[in-house]
Design a protein around this motif. Structure first.
Motif, mmCIF file in Angstrom:
data_model
loop_
_atom_site.group_PDB
_atom_site.id
_atom_site.type_symbol
_atom_site.label_atom_id
_atom_site.label_comp_id
_atom_site.label_asym_id
_atom_site.label_seq_id
_atom_site.Cartn_x
_atom_site.Cartn_y
_atom_site.Cartn_z
ATOM 1 N N ILE A 151 0.863 -1.179 0.000
ATOM 2 C CA ILE A 151 0.000 0.000 0.000
ATOM 3 C C ILE A 151 0.899 1.229 0.000
ATOM 4 C CG2 ILE A 151 -1.972 -1.117 1.121
ATOM 5 C CD1 ILE A 151 -1.063 0.095 3.779
ATOM 6 N N SER A 152 0.315 2.384 -0.181
ATOM 7 C CA SER A 152 1.103 3.609 -0.285
ATOM 8 C C SER A 152 1.785 3.960 1.043
ATOM 9 C CB SER A 152 0.213 4.776 -0.714
ATOM 10 O OG SER A 152 -0.664 5.144 0.333
ATOM 11 N N THR A 153 2.825 4.760 0.930
ATOM 12 C CA THR A 153 3.507 5.285 2.133
ATOM 13 C C THR A 153 2.523 6.029 3.018
ATOM 14 O OG1 THR A 153 5.656 5.466 1.031
ATOM 15 C CG2 THR A 153 5.269 6.909 2.915
ATOM 16 N N THR A 154 1.684 6.853 2.408
ATOM 17 C CA THR A 154 0.722 7.651 3.169
ATOM 18 C C THR A 154 -0.267 6.776 3.917
ATOM 19 O OG1 THR A 154 0.921 9.421 1.528
ATOM 20 C CG2 THR A 154 -0.985 9.497 2.993
ATOM 21 N N ASP A 155 -0.738 5.721 3.273
ATOM 22 C CA ASP A 155 -1.692 4.812 3.912
ATOM 23 C C ASP A 155 -1.041 4.120 5.111
ATOM 24 O OD1 ASP A 155 -4.051 3.438 4.345
ATOM 25 O OD2 ASP A 155 -4.247 2.763 2.283
ATOM 26 N N LYS A 156 0.197 3.659 4.941
ATOM 27 C CA LYS A 156 0.907 3.020 6.058
ATOM 28 C C LYS A 156 1.059 3.984 7.222
ATOM 29 C CE LYS A 156 3.773 0.026 3.119
ATOM 30 N NZ LYS A 156 5.155 -0.256 2.661
ATOM 31 N N ALA A 157 1.452 5.221 6.917
ATOM 32 C CA ALA A 157 1.734 6.189 7.975
ATOM 33 C C ALA A 157 0.483 6.553 8.759
ATOM 34 C CB ALA A 157 2.359 7.446 7.358
ATOM 35 N N ILE A 158 -0.603 6.862 8.051
ATOM 36 C CA ILE A 158 -1.836 7.249 8.742
ATOM 37 C C ILE A 158 -2.398 6.073 9.535
ATOM 38 C CG2 ILE A 158 -4.211 8.042 8.444
ATOM 39 C CD1 ILE A 158 -3.342 9.631 6.034
ATOM 40 N N THR A 159 -2.329 4.871 8.975
ATOM 41 C CA THR A 159 -2.843 3.692 9.669
ATOM 42 C C THR A 159 -2.065 3.438 10.954
ATOM 43 O OG1 THR A 159 -3.550 2.686 7.584
ATOM 44 C CG2 THR A 159 -3.285 1.218 9.474
ATOM 45 N N LEU A 160 -0.734 3.484 10.884
ATOM 46 C CA LEU A 160 0.071 3.274 12.093
ATOM 47 C C LEU A 160 -0.208 4.351 13.123
ATOM 48 C CD1 LEU A 160 2.352 1.564 13.438
ATOM 49 C CD2 LEU A 160 3.937 3.330 12.598
ATOM 50 N N MET A 161 -0.316 5.593 12.673
ATOM 51 C CA MET A 161 -0.531 6.700 13.604
ATOM 52 C C MET A 161 -1.800 6.494 14.419
ATOM 53 S SD MET A 161 -0.688 10.793 12.806
ATOM 54 C CE MET A 161 -2.329 10.844 12.058
ATOM 55 N N TYR A 162 -2.894 6.170 13.747
ATOM 56 C CA TYR A 162 -4.148 6.033 14.486
ATOM 57 C C TYR A 162 -4.236 4.713 15.253
ATOM 58 C CZ TYR A 162 -5.733 10.393 12.526
ATOM 59 O OH TYR A 162 -5.847 11.724 12.206
ATOM 60 N N HIS A 163 -3.617 3.670 14.749
ATOM 61 C CA HIS A 163 -3.541 2.427 15.522
ATOM 62 C C HIS A 163 -2.836 2.679 16.853
ATOM 63 C CE1 HIS A 163 -2.824 -1.824 16.511
ATOM 64 N NE2 HIS A 163 -1.587 -1.439 16.818
ATOM 65 N N ASN A 164 -1.687 3.336 16.799
ATOM 66 C CA ASN A 164 -0.919 3.576 18.021
ATOM 67 C C ASN A 164 -1.629 4.518 18.979
ATOM 68 O OD1 ASN A 164 0.999 1.910 16.939
ATOM 69 N ND2 ASN A 164 2.605 3.468 16.773
ATOM 70 N N MET A 165 -2.298 5.518 18.438
ATOM 71 C CA MET A 165 -3.041 6.436 19.309
ATOM 72 C C MET A 165 -4.145 5.706 20.067
ATOM 73 S SD MET A 165 -3.522 9.992 17.187
ATOM 74 C CE MET A 165 -2.138 11.013 16.691
ATOM 75 N N ARG A 166 -4.949 4.931 19.357
ATOM 76 C CA ARG A 166 -6.090 4.279 20.011
ATOM 77 C C ARG A 166 -5.640 3.189 20.983
ATOM 78 N NH1 ARG A 166 -10.056 0.096 19.504
ATOM 79 N NH2 ARG A 166 -12.126 0.904 20.081
ATOM 80 N N ASN A 167 -4.585 2.460 20.623
ATOM 81 C CA ASN A 167 -4.137 1.366 21.480
ATOM 82 C C ASN A 167 -3.262 1.824 22.638
ATOM 83 O OD1 ASN A 167 -4.912 -1.503 20.283
ATOM 84 N ND2 ASN A 167 -4.606 -0.100 18.578
ATOM 85 N N GLN A 168 -2.869 3.123 22.605
ATOM 86 C CA GLN A 168 -2.104 3.663 23.742
ATOM 87 C C GLN A 168 -0.961 2.711 24.115
ATOM 88 O OE1 GLN A 168 -3.139 6.834 25.825
ATOM 89 N NE2 GLN A 168 -3.625 7.072 23.656
ATOM 90 N N ILE A 169 -0.098 2.425 23.161
ATOM 91 C CA ILE A 169 0.889 1.375 23.380
ATOM 92 C C ILE A 169 1.976 1.767 24.381
ATOM 93 C CG2 ILE A 169 0.423 0.404 21.117
ATOM 94 C CD1 ILE A 169 3.138 1.467 20.197
ATOM 95 N N PHE A 170 2.142 3.077 24.603
ATOM 96 C CA PHE A 170 3.129 3.537 25.584
ATOM 97 C C PHE A 170 2.431 4.070 26.837
ATOM 98 C CE2 PHE A 170 5.232 4.187 21.406
ATOM 99 C CZ PHE A 170 6.279 3.298 21.578
ATOM 100 N N TRP A 171 3.203 4.308 27.865
ATOM 101 C CA TRP A 171 2.648 4.814 29.117
ATOM 102 C C TRP A 171 2.145 6.249 28.977
ATOM 103 C CZ3 TRP A 171 1.480 1.901 33.199
ATOM 104 C CH2 TRP A 171 2.153 0.676 33.369
#
Length: 222
Positions: A139-159
């Motif tokens: 998939i495009s660079t943009t699609d990867k970047a936006i998907t990772l950004m919102y995945h990480n935000m919602r899952n709160q992977i860090f403290w």
């Protein structure tokens, strides 16, 4: 829908674009922590000077954001999960219980309507698999970047520092692929906050991805 890249630069050109806009990028990202410093005040702090009326905590947030952006701008090697942890180690240095470590306890997010969202405790092995699978998708660079950004935000992977860390991680992907920068303008944050709250509640990313694609991608047509 698949998101195509809007911009097509070299990685070096994209990094120069980020460097030229460093103050504005830090200024925008600092709003994730509720800072109210002005753009000139942000520039003064980035230049290494204090500002009357701005707390040490707020100065530290801006300084660490600057260092986080410098880290991804200066790093030309491929992005990895461990580099994502390094971003958090930088930007959440003064906020987190354990900067750079994947969260192992409970977290709670206050949404736009003052209700809350409680994400599950992340599993580092699963998060690494998700990251590797996404990065290697066709998939495009943009699609990867936006998907990772919102995945990480919602899952709160860090403290702590999840929005800041997710935004910088996404922009590292964007710069590596020469696809521009993700930076939602502050005059659109009201709508963005509504969309991110809805995404936290539902887990459906498509609406906020499409909106961000239209409103939050910046770059130069060469």
């Amino acid at each position: 829908m698949p998101l195509k890249d809007k911009y097509h630069m070299s990685a070096d050109q994209n990094r120069r674009l980020a460097k030229q806009n460093l103050t504005r990028l830090v200024y925008t990202n600092s709003r994730f922590e509720g800072l109210t410093t002005t753009l000139p005040q942000t520039q003064t702090i980035i230049d290494g000077l204090g500002v009357d009326g701005v707390s040490i905590d707020d100065i530290n947030t801006i300084v660490q954001l600057k260092r986080g952006w410098q880290y991804i701008i200066n790093d030309s090697s491929p992005f990895t999960f461990d580099k994502m942890k390094s971003i958090n180690r930088i930007v959440a240095l003064y906020d987190s219980l354990d900067p750079g470590a994947i969260r192992t306890g409970e977290s709670k997010v206050v949404l736009a309507s003052d209700d809350t969202y409680t994400p599950p405790i992340p599993n580092e092995t699963q998060e690494r698999k998700y990251f590797d699978h996404l990065i290697n998708q066709n998939i495009s660079t943009t699609d990867k970047a936006i998907t990772l950004m919102y995945h990480n935000m919602r899952n709160q992977i860090f403290w702590d520092g999840n929005k800041r860390s997710a935004t910088l991680a996404a922009n590292k992907i964007m710069m590596d692929g020469g696809a521009g920068l993700i930076n939602v303008p502050l005059d659109k944050w009201g709508k963005w906050n509504d969309l991110i709250s809805d995404y936290y509640r539902t887990g459906n990313m498509e609406k906020i991805k499409e909106w961000t694609y239209i409103n939050g991608i910046q770059g130069i047509n060469l």
